[in-house]
Design a protein around this motif. Structure first.
Motif, short mmCIF file in Angstrom:
data_model
loop_
_atom_site.label_atom_id
_atom_site.label_comp_id
_atom_site.label_asym_id
_atom_site.label_seq_id
_atom_site.Cartn_x
_atom_site.Cartn_y
_atom_site.Cartn_z
N ASN A 36 0.83 -1.37 -0.04
CA ASN A 36 -0.15 -0.13 0.25
C ASN A 36 0.91 1.16 0.06
O ASN A 36 0.38 2.30 0.67
N GLN A 37 1.93 1.23 -0.32
CA GLN A 37 2.92 2.16 -0.47
C GLN A 37 2.17 3.41 -1.54
O GLN A 37 1.61 3.21 -2.47
N LEU A 38 2.28 4.72 -1.08
CA LEU A 38 1.67 5.96 -1.58
C LEU A 38 2.82 6.99 -2.00
O LEU A 38 2.74 7.44 -3.02
N ASN A 39 3.71 7.22 -1.06
CA ASN A 39 4.76 8.09 -1.17
C ASN A 39 5.77 7.51 -2.20
O ASN A 39 5.96 6.44 -2.42
N LEU A 40 6.59 8.35 -2.79
CA LEU A 40 7.66 7.86 -3.29
C LEU A 40 8.57 7.01 -2.48
O LEU A 40 8.51 6.90 -1.33
N ALA A 41 9.53 5.94 -3.01
CA ALA A 41 10.43 5.19 -2.32
C ALA A 41 11.29 6.14 -1.27
O ALA A 41 11.61 7.18 -1.77
N PRO A 42 11.65 5.44 -0.02
CA PRO A 42 12.29 6.31 0.80
C PRO A 42 13.82 6.85 0.31
O PRO A 42 14.33 5.77 -0.44
N PRO A 43 14.08 7.94 0.02
CA PRO A 43 15.34 8.16 -0.53
C PRO A 43 16.76 7.66 0.10
O PRO A 43 17.04 7.54 1.32
N VAL A 44 17.50 7.17 -0.66
CA VAL A 44 18.91 6.95 -0.38
C VAL A 44 20.16 7.73 -0.71
O VAL A 44 21.24 7.53 -0.63
N THR A 45 19.67 8.67 -1.82
CA THR A 45 20.60 9.42 -2.22
C THR A 45 20.16 11.00 -2.13
O THR A 45 19.03 11.04 -1.86
N ARG A 46 21.26 11.80 -2.17
CA ARG A 46 21.04 13.24 -1.99
C ARG A 46 19.97 13.86 -3.08
O ARG A 46 18.84 14.40 -2.92
N ILE A 47 20.11 13.21 -4.20
CA ILE A 47 19.30 13.73 -5.32
C ILE A 47 17.86 13.11 -5.37
O ILE A 47 16.97 13.94 -5.38
N ALA A 48 17.55 11.92 -4.66
CA ALA A 48 16.43 11.46 -4.52
C ALA A 48 15.53 12.07 -3.37
O ALA A 48 14.39 12.38 -3.57
N GLU A 49 16.48 12.45 -2.63
CA GLU A 49 16.12 13.52 -1.39
C GLU A 49 15.19 14.70 -1.96
O GLU A 49 14.26 15.22 -1.58
N GLU A 50 16.28 15.32 -2.79
CA GLU A 50 15.73 16.68 -3.28
C GLU A 50 14.44 16.57 -4.25
O GLU A 50 13.72 17.46 -4.24
N GLN A 51 14.59 15.26 -4.98
CA GLN A 51 13.39 15.02 -5.61
C GLN A 51 12.00 15.07 -5.18
O GLN A 51 11.12 15.51 -5.42
N GLN A 52 12.27 14.40 -4.13
CA GLN A 52 10.92 14.24 -3.04
C GLN A 52 10.56 15.65 -2.56
O GLN A 52 9.43 16.15 -2.38
N PHE A 53 11.53 16.60 -2.14
CA PHE A 53 11.17 17.77 -1.45
C PHE A 53 10.49 18.51 -2.71
O PHE A 53 9.64 19.13 -2.39
N LEU A 54 11.14 18.61 -3.87
CA LEU A 54 10.48 19.29 -5.06
C LEU A 54 8.81 18.83 -5.04
O LEU A 54 8.20 19.60 -5.52
N HIS A 55 9.01 17.34 -5.31
CA HIS A 55 7.43 17.05 -5.44
C HIS A 55 6.70 17.38 -4.44
O HIS A 55 5.40 17.80 -4.83
N TRP A 56 6.93 17.45 -3.27
CA TRP A 56 6.17 17.82 -2.08
C TRP A 56 5.83 19.33 -2.17
O TRP A 56 4.70 19.52 -2.08
N MET A 57 6.88 19.97 -2.55
CA MET A 57 6.83 21.45 -2.49
C MET A 57 5.69 21.97 -3.69
O MET A 57 4.77 22.55 -3.31
#
Ligand SMILES: [Cu+2]
Length: 389
Positions: A36-57
């Motif tokens: 039942n995963q809704l959010n993006l995958a938990p980030p393991v790289t800085r880039i993935a983290e920033e992508q998630q920030f952008l997505h949510w922002m």
């Protein structure tokens, strides 16, 4: 009428039972999909983290604007309705309004575009990598070649675990493990905290190398070279899949990346190099039937059984190998040629990427498996001689 409704009812029951067992069996896979995963995958790289920030922002900004605009609109419609005696104002060309509704969205777009561009540029910056790995998409597996770094020279193929494939074929997935259809024989191994440049290309059709936890997805295109990069911050197992529809086994070419500590990586490289040296197949080695058959059986299970079936009987246009005149023939050339070059315009793919020894093994195996019992053996040197012919 009655029988139709009966059939419908039993179909629904079956569907219910299926959903029931499936729901009971699936579990979260750390580094892979969660139930039942809704959010993006938990980030393991800085880039993935920033992508998630952008997505949510951006999602939040858009939602706020959406709610605000529609709230004003509905409120105005309701408040100034005709039945309450509202009199429409009559004005046009309000400079103030036009300036505001140009400037405000412009500022919002710039505010969103600035951080997005920064991340996009960082994503594309593959310079100064600590190691480079070439990833080749094949129908339907991934080839990994370590181009630079400690592991330089290592090369291997990652294929879906054959037991998972059998489980999928049988439809009996009640006891499927958490890494169902994501388990491979040889995962891609990389060190933690190092910048890994991934060069992608493909051998047949377009594939796409995607690992959500790293925030990477790069098309692998035949005849072209593309690249992307990641620096994994956490040791662990991370999973992805081919993300470009590439044929009927598209769903069966998973990606498993093992991120290990520097020390473990060094140890793994040393081990692999030793294994590669031991395995370095001498195409002139002369094998006995007894030694080559078990190897051929493995090559067959990993590469051929998906089409020709474990029992060698094939299916539909996939010709049976059990009883095939070409396979049983004393003259080995036509069989070797078929396996090296493929047949029927690629419906039977070319297997030229397998080693001479693996090909000799699988050809010998098919010559002796099932009812074929020809007693014939094909040596690696025969394969080598046919390459390029
Ligand atoms: Cu693919």
């Amino acid at each position: 009428m009655k029988s139709i409704s009966n059939k419908l009812a039993s179909l629904l029951l079956m569907a219910g039972a299926w959903v029931g067992t499936a729901a009971q069996a699936v579990q979260d896979l750390p580094g892979g999909p969660a139930v039942n995963q809704l959010n993006l995958a938990p980030p393991v790289t800085r880039i993935a983290e920033e992508q998630q920030f952008l997505h949510w922002m951006m999602l939040i900004i858009c939602t706020v604007i959406f709610i605000a605009v529609f709230a004003v609109m509905f409120y105005s419609i309701w408040k100034h309705r005709k039945s309450r005696g509202a009199k429409p104002a009559n004005f046009h060309e309000s400079v103030t309004v036009e300036v505001i509704w140009t400037i405000v969205p412009f500022i919002i777009v710039i505010l969103m575009a600035l951080p997005a561009t920064k991340v996009l540029v960082a994503q594309k910056d593959t310079t100064n990598a600590d190691l480079t790995i070439k990833v080749t998409g094949y129908q339907w597996k991934w080839g990994y070649d370590y181009i630079t770094g400690e592991g330089q020279g290592l090369a291997y193929i990652a294929t879906l675990d054959s037991s998972h494939r059998r489980m999928s074929d049988s439809g009996n997935v009640a006891n499927a493990p958490a890494d169902y259809l994501l388990k491979v024989d040889n995962p891609l191994v990389v060190p933690v905290g190092k910048k890994v440049r991934v060069i992608t290309t493909a051998n047949d059709v377009i594939h796409s190398f995607m690992v959500p936890a790293f925030g990477i997805k790069q098309d692998a295109i035949p005849g072209f070279v593309r690249d992307t990069w990641f620096r994994a911050d956490k040791v662990g197992d991370y999973y992805g899949q081919c993300a470009e529809l590439c044929g009927k086994e598209h769903a069966y070419m998973p990606i498993h990346v093992k991120v290990v500590s520097a020390a473990d990586y060094t140890q793994w490289v040393a081990g692999e190099k030793k294994k590669a040296a031991a395995k370095a197949d001498d195409p002139n080695k002369v094998w006995t039937l007894q030694d080559i058959l078990p190897r051929g059986e493995k090559v067959y299970a990993a590469n051929c059984a998906a089409c020709h079936q474990a029992n060698g009987k094939g299916a539909g246009p996939i010709k049976p190998l059990d009883g095939s005149a070409i396979v049983k023939s004393d003259d080995h050339t036509q069989q070797i040629h078929t396996v090296l070059k493929g047949a029927a315009n690629g419906a039977m793919p070319s297997w030229a990427q397998l080693s001479d020894t693996d090909l000799a093994a699988v050809v010998s195996y098919t010559k002796n498996a099932w009812s074929n019992k020809t007693g014939q053996i094909v040596q690696p040197s025969e394969i080598l001689a046919q390459r390029g012919k």
